[in-house]
Design a protein around this motif. Structure first.
Motif, PDB file in Angstrom:
ATOM      1  N   GLY A 155       6.406   9.568   1.269  1.00  9.16           N
ATOM      2  CA  GLY A 155       5.882   9.673   2.628  1.00  9.16           C
ATOM      3  C   GLY A 155       5.748   8.349   3.364  1.00  9.16           C
ATOM      4  N   GLU A 156       6.341   7.261   2.841  1.00  7.45           N
ATOM      5  CA  GLU A 156       6.256   5.947   3.477  1.00  7.45           C
ATOM      6  C   GLU A 156       7.636   5.312   3.562  1.00  7.45           C
ATOM      7  OE1 GLU A 156       2.984   3.226   2.593  1.00  7.45           O
ATOM      8  OE2 GLU A 156       2.451   4.620   0.999  1.00  7.45           O
ATOM      9  N   ARG A 157       7.787   4.347   4.479  1.00  8.92           N
ATOM     10  CA  ARG A 157       9.025   3.585   4.590  1.00  8.92           C
ATOM     11  C   ARG A 157       8.988   2.431   3.589  1.00  8.92           C
ATOM     12  NH1 ARG A 157      12.353   6.830   6.445  1.00  8.92           N
ATOM     13  NH2 ARG A 157      13.805   5.116   6.584  1.00  8.92           N
TER      14      ARG A 157
ATOM     15  N   GLU B  71       1.823  -3.992  -8.464  1.00  9.50           N
ATOM     16  CA  GLU B  71       2.886  -3.179  -9.059  1.00  9.50           C
ATOM     17  C   GLU B  71       3.191  -1.922  -8.249  1.00  9.50           C
ATOM     18  OE1 GLU B  71       3.489  -0.943 -13.308  1.00  9.50           O
ATOM     19  OE2 GLU B  71       2.482  -2.878 -13.321  1.00  9.50           O
ATOM     20  N   ARG B  72       2.179  -1.297  -7.672  1.00  8.94           N
ATOM     21  CA  ARG B  72       2.365  -0.050  -6.922  1.00  8.94           C
ATOM     22  C   ARG B  72       3.057  -0.269  -5.574  1.00  8.94           C
ATOM     23  NH1 ARG B  72      -3.021  -1.443  -6.712  1.00  8.94           N
ATOM     24  NH2 ARG B  72      -3.745  -2.021  -4.656  1.00  8.94           N
ATOM     25  N   ASP B  73       3.163  -1.540  -5.133  1.00 14.41           N
ATOM     26  CA  ASP B  73       3.690  -1.833  -3.803  1.00 14.41           C
ATOM     27  C   ASP B  73       5.135  -2.308  -3.792  1.00 14.41           C
ATOM     28  OD1 ASP B  73       1.309  -1.123  -2.497  1.00 14.41           O
ATOM     29  OD2 ASP B  73       0.444  -3.066  -3.009  1.00 14.41           O
ATOM     30  N   TYR B  74       5.762  -2.373  -4.965  1.00 14.72           N
ATOM     31  CA  TYR B  74       7.187  -2.689  -5.020  1.00 14.72           C
ATOM     32  C   TYR B  74       7.840  -1.878  -6.130  1.00 14.72           C
ATOM     33  CZ  TYR B  74       6.493  -5.768  -9.090  1.00 14.72           C
ATOM     34  OH  TYR B  74       6.208  -6.267 -10.339  1.00 14.72           O
ATOM     35  N   ARG B  75       9.169  -1.728  -6.023  1.00 11.33           N
ATOM     36  CA  ARG B  75       9.896  -0.954  -7.022  1.00 11.33           C
ATOM     37  C   ARG B  75      11.023  -1.814  -7.540  1.00 11.33           C
ATOM     38  NH1 ARG B  75      11.183   4.010  -3.316  1.00 11.33           N
ATOM     39  NH2 ARG B  75      13.163   3.625  -4.239  1.00 11.33           N
ATOM     40  N   TYR B  76      11.337  -1.910  -8.646  1.00 14.81           N
ATOM     41  CA  TYR B  76      10.718  -1.447  -9.888  1.00 14.81           C
ATOM     42  C   TYR B  76      10.372  -2.695 -10.669  1.00 14.81           C
ATOM     43  CZ  TYR B  76      12.702   3.019  -8.578  1.00 14.81           C
ATOM     44  OH  TYR B  76      13.009   4.160  -7.900  1.00 14.81           O
ATOM     45  N   GLY B  77       9.191  -2.780 -11.159  1.00 13.80           N
ATOM     46  CA  GLY B  77       8.755  -3.954 -11.888  1.00 13.80           C
ATOM     47  C   GLY B  77       7.432  -3.691 -12.555  1.00 13.80           C
ATOM     48  N   VAL B  78       6.967  -4.695 -13.264  1.00 15.74           N
ATOM     49  CA  VAL B  78       5.709  -4.572 -13.993  1.00 15.74           C
ATOM     50  C   VAL B  78       4.824  -5.749 -13.622  1.00 15.74           C
ATOM     51  CG1 VAL B  78       4.659  -4.518 -16.278  1.00 15.74           C
ATOM     52  CG2 VAL B  78       6.856  -3.400 -15.909  1.00 15.74           C
ATOM     53  N   GLY B  79       3.587  -5.446 -13.244  1.00 12.83           N
ATOM     54  CA  GLY B  79       2.614  -6.500 -12.940  1.00 12.83           C
ATOM     55  C   GLY B  79       2.693  -6.998 -11.512  1.00 12.83           C
ATOM     56  N   VAL B  80       1.931  -8.041 -11.242  1.00 12.14           N
ATOM     57  CA  VAL B  80       1.863  -8.647  -9.914  1.00 12.14           C
ATOM     58  C   VAL B  80       3.131  -9.457  -9.665  1.00 12.14           C
ATOM     59  CG1 VAL B  80       0.602 -10.325  -8.503  1.00 12.14           C
ATOM     60  CG2 VAL B  80      -0.656  -8.737  -9.963  1.00 12.14           C
ATOM     61  N   LEU B  81       3.659  -9.353  -8.450  1.00 13.55           N
ATOM     62  CA  LEU B  81       4.845 -10.108  -8.061  1.00 13.55           C
ATOM     63  C   LEU B  81       4.474 -11.045  -6.920  1.00 13.55           C
ATOM     64  CD1 LEU B  81       7.927 -10.668  -8.007  1.00 13.55           C
ATOM     65  CD2 LEU B  81       8.115  -8.747  -6.406  1.00 13.55           C
ATOM     66  N   ARG B  82       4.702 -12.338  -7.129  1.00 13.46           N
ATOM     67  CA  ARG B  82       4.522 -13.335  -6.071  1.00 13.46           C
ATOM     68  C   ARG B  82       5.911 -13.697  -5.579  1.00 13.46           C
ATOM     69  NH1 ARG B  82       0.964 -13.801  -9.867  1.00 13.46           N
ATOM     70  NH2 ARG B  82      -1.218 -14.147  -9.384  1.00 13.46           N
TER      71      ARG B  82
ATOM     72  N   GLY C 130       6.630  -0.671   3.114  1.00 12.10           N
ATOM     73  CA  GLY C 130       6.643  -1.255   4.448  1.00 12.10           C
ATOM     74  C   GLY C 130       5.315  -1.806   4.922  1.00 12.10           C
ATOM     75  N   ARG C 131       4.233  -1.124   4.650  1.00 11.79           N
ATOM     76  CA  ARG C 131       2.928  -1.601   5.141  1.00 11.79           C
ATOM     77  C   ARG C 131       2.499  -2.906   4.486  1.00 11.79           C
ATOM     78  NH1 ARG C 131      -1.433   0.935   1.618  1.00 11.79           N
ATOM     79  NH2 ARG C 131      -0.292   2.455   0.381  1.00 11.79           N
ATOM     80  N   MET C 132       3.159  -3.306   3.406  1.00 13.06           N
ATOM     81  CA  MET C 132       2.833  -4.565   2.738  1.00 13.06           C
ATOM     82  C   MET C 132       3.532  -5.757   3.390  1.00 13.06           C
ATOM     83  SD  MET C 132       0.701  -3.418   0.713  1.00 13.06           S
ATOM     84  CE  MET C 132       0.289  -4.996   0.009  1.00 13.06           C
ATOM     85  N   LEU C 133       4.462  -5.504   4.284  1.00 13.80           N
ATOM     86  CA  LEU C 133       5.221  -6.596   4.881  1.00 13.80           C
ATOM     87  C   LEU C 133       4.502  -7.253   6.054  1.00 13.80           C
ATOM     88  CD1 LEU C 133       8.761  -5.027   4.599  1.00 13.80           C
ATOM     89  CD2 LEU C 133       7.741  -6.813   3.174  1.00 13.80           C
ATOM     90  N   GLN C 134       3.567  -6.598   6.687  1.00 17.00           N
ATOM     91  CA  GLN C 134       2.713  -7.148   7.729  1.00 17.00           C
ATOM     92  C   GLN C 134       3.469  -7.652   8.966  1.00 17.00           C
ATOM     93  OE1 GLN C 134       0.497 -10.229   5.806  1.00 17.00           O
ATOM     94  NE2 GLN C 134      -0.461  -8.856   4.370  1.00 17.00           N
ATOM     95  N   VAL C 135       4.722  -7.314   9.051  1.00 17.80           N
ATOM     96  CA  VAL C 135       5.528  -7.735  10.197  1.00 17.80           C
ATOM     97  C   VAL C 135       6.308  -6.523  10.664  1.00 17.80           C
ATOM     98  CG1 VAL C 135       7.385  -9.243  10.955  1.00 17.80           C
ATOM     99  CG2 VAL C 135       5.746 -10.083   9.295  1.00 17.80           C
ATOM    100  N   GLU C 136       6.351  -6.318  11.948  1.00 18.07           N
ATOM    101  CA  GLU C 136       7.091  -5.184  12.483  1.00 18.07           C
ATOM    102  C   GLU C 136       8.577  -5.518  12.537  1.00 18.07           C
ATOM    103  OE1 GLU C 136       5.919  -2.144  13.301  1.00 18.07           O
ATOM    104  OE2 GLU C 136       4.048  -2.842  12.444  1.00 18.07           O
ATOM    105  N   PRO C 137       9.426  -4.518  12.314  1.00 17.42           N
ATOM    106  CA  PRO C 137      10.855  -4.773  12.431  1.00 17.42           C
ATOM    107  C   PRO C 137      11.216  -5.146  13.872  1.00 17.42           C
ATOM    108  CG  PRO C 137      10.423  -2.437  12.129  1.00 17.42           C
ATOM    109  CD  PRO C 137       9.109  -3.152  11.974  1.00 17.42           C
ATOM    110  N   PRO C 138      12.284  -5.909  14.048  1.00 10.90           N
ATOM    111  CA  PRO C 138      12.679  -6.279  15.420  1.00 10.90           C
ATOM    112  C   PRO C 138      13.074  -5.040  16.209  1.00 10.90           C
ATOM    113  CG  PRO C 138      14.357  -6.901  13.815  1.00 10.90           C
ATOM    114  CD  PRO C 138      13.172  -6.400  13.041  1.00 10.90           C
ATOM    115  N   ALA C 139      12.833  -5.099  17.519  1.00 11.75           N
ATOM    116  CA  ALA C 139      13.185  -3.969  18.391  1.00 11.75           C
ATOM    117  C   ALA C 139      14.700  -3.799  18.397  1.00 11.75           C
ATOM    118  CB  ALA C 139      12.672  -4.226  19.800  1.00 11.75           C
TER     119      ALA C 139
END
Length: 76
Positions: free
Chosen positions: A36-38, A9-20, A63-72
């Motif tokens: 303080g984060e992207r 829940e803390r890693d996405y906005r806005y919702g309740v509970g775990v999101l798959r 952003g840190r939850m995406l595990q993939v860097e944006p394209p250059a």
């Protein structure tokens, strides 16, 4: 490659509970700063705990939850 993310829940906005979610697109250019984060708009298909499709969904994800860097970015 399509990735399935399990977001607390803390890693996405806005919702309740775990999101798959099976992520189909990340809008890298449309990021915003919050706490303080992207954060990035993500589009995909929400899945239930058994992996069945619930429906299409757009959410803003830390952003840190995406595990993939944006394209250059190409020079202009």
């Amino acid at each position: 490659m399509v990735l399935v993310h399990v977001l607390q829940e803390r890693d996405y906005r806005y919702g309740v509970g775990v999101l798959r979610m099976r992520v189909e697109r990340v809008y890298w250019a449309g990021s915003e700063e919050y706490d303080g984060e992207r954060w990035y708009l993500v589009e995909g298909v929400q899945l239930n705990s058994a992996g069945a499709e619930v429906g299409h969904r757009q959410v803003t994800v830390r952003g840190r939850m995406l595990q993939v860097e944006p394209p250059a970015m190409s020079p202009e």
